[in-house]
Motif scaffolding. Structure first.
Motif, PDB file in Angstrom:
ATOM      1  N   PRO A 151       0.846  -1.202   0.000  1.00  0.00           N
ATOM      2  CA  PRO A 151       0.000   0.000   0.000  1.00  0.00           C
ATOM      3  C   PRO A 151       0.883   1.254   0.000  1.00  0.00           C
ATOM      4  O   PRO A 151       1.898   1.293   0.716  1.00  0.00           O
ATOM      5  CB  PRO A 151      -0.784  -0.119   1.309  1.00  0.00           C
ATOM      6  N   ASP A 166       2.417   2.714   3.023  1.00  0.00           N
ATOM      7  CA  ASP A 166       3.497   2.016   3.735  1.00  0.00           C
ATOM      8  C   ASP A 166       4.844   2.089   3.004  1.00  0.00           C
ATOM      9  O   ASP A 166       5.833   1.511   3.469  1.00  0.00           O
ATOM     10  CB  ASP A 166       3.146   0.521   3.915  1.00  0.00           C
ATOM     11  N   SER A 207      -4.418   6.769  -3.211  1.00  0.00           N
ATOM     12  CA  SER A 207      -4.573   7.056  -1.783  1.00  0.00           C
ATOM     13  C   SER A 207      -3.562   6.196  -1.018  1.00  0.00           C
ATOM     14  O   SER A 207      -2.852   5.383  -1.619  1.00  0.00           O
ATOM     15  CB  SER A 207      -5.995   6.722  -1.326  1.00  0.00           C
ATOM     16  N   ASP A 257      -4.103   3.708   0.644  1.00  0.00           N
ATOM     17  CA  ASP A 257      -4.446   2.277   0.533  1.00  0.00           C
ATOM     18  C   ASP A 257      -4.158   1.688  -0.846  1.00  0.00           C
ATOM     19  O   ASP A 257      -4.265   0.470  -1.039  1.00  0.00           O
ATOM     20  CB  ASP A 257      -5.955   2.078   0.776  1.00  0.00           C
ATOM     21  N   THR A 258      -3.850   2.544  -1.808  1.00  0.00           N
ATOM     22  CA  THR A 258      -3.646   2.037  -3.173  1.00  0.00           C
ATOM     23  C   THR A 258      -2.454   1.082  -3.225  1.00  0.00           C
ATOM     24  O   THR A 258      -1.371   1.404  -2.731  1.00  0.00           O
ATOM     25  CB  THR A 258      -3.384   3.212  -4.153  1.00  0.00           C
TER      26      THR A 258
END
Ligand code: ADP
Length: 220
Positions: free
Chosen positions: A165, A168, A193, A195-196
């Protein structure tokens, strides 16, 4: 307040650059007053531009008679004839045009235009040359310099960030860049985003300082 988007624009000089600019403005619904001293070019474009005149833009009385002083914006698209470029820009400044864009053919030409009061200088050949150099020599699919030290680059995700993600990957602290948008094969661009999770085959838009986006794109 002026409706900048739809304010009419004076275009001085209808060479290749001025002609495509004037036609594109007209296509987008902006009223254009196009001026060129060559009557042949004026005649050939008269069917495609409503307000087009054969006149010498280095003559202040002519510019006044044409009502140029009433315009908010003007573009001087004269390249080859430096004297005409500089003089017509100076006259537009004298007429009090608020937003003057002038095409320059060299950095020196650009500096003179800046000194006499042009608000924006466009260096089409140099800018395009630099842009193509980025595309030819690197792994970028597209490159737009949005400011002196900031660029937006279209590229592929480097292996090290595929599958994690974005939140991270610590891209910003490690590489000083941000992934702004992602395009999956056969899909449209969407905003990225935290989370992508990027995949091989994705195309991304990356924003950041020029040296950093260049270095990042080399990792693709
Ligand atoms: P490009 O490289 O985009 O083709 P050019 O410099 O060759 O640009 O073309 C500039 C245009 O500006 C020409 O069509 C020329 O006739 C016009 N031009 C040059 N001087 C004047 C002037 N004093 N007044 C009006 N138009 C001019």
């Amino acid at each position: 307040m002026a409706d900048i988007e739809n304010d009419p624009v004076v275009v001085v000089g209808l060479g290749r650059f001025g002609t495509s600019l004037a036609l594109e403005l007209a296509r987008r619904g902006t009223e254009v007053l196009a001026i060129d001293k060559r009557s042949k070019i004026v005649q050939s474009l008269s069917g495609r531009l409503t307000h087009i005149v054969a006149a010498d833009a280095t003559d202040i009385d002519t510019l006044r008679e044409l009502g140029v002083a009433e315009f908010y914006r003007a573009v001087v698209a004269i390249g080859g004839d430096l004297e005409a470029s500089i003089l017509s820009t100076a006259l537009l400044v004298e007429l009090g045009i608020d937003d003057i864009w002038t095409k320059a053919v060299s950095r020196q030409h650009a500096r003179i235009l800046e000194r006499i009061g042009a608000h924006h200088i466009v260096l089409p050949e140099q800018d395009m040359g630099e842009r193509v150099a980025h595309l030819v020599s690197g792994r970028m699919l597209d490159y737009v310099e949005v400011d002196d030290n900031f660029a937006l680059v279209k590229t592929r995700p480097p292996r090290e960030i595929v599958g994690t993600p974005l939140g991270d990957t610590r891209l910003r602290s490690k590489h000083g860049v941000t992934v702004v948008c992602v395009k999956r094969p056969d899909e449209d661009f969407t905003y990225a985003s935290a989370d992508t999770v990027l995949e091989y085959g994705d195309v991304i838009l990356v924003a950041g300082p020029i040296a950093k986006v260049e270095r990042f794109a080399e990792r693709a």
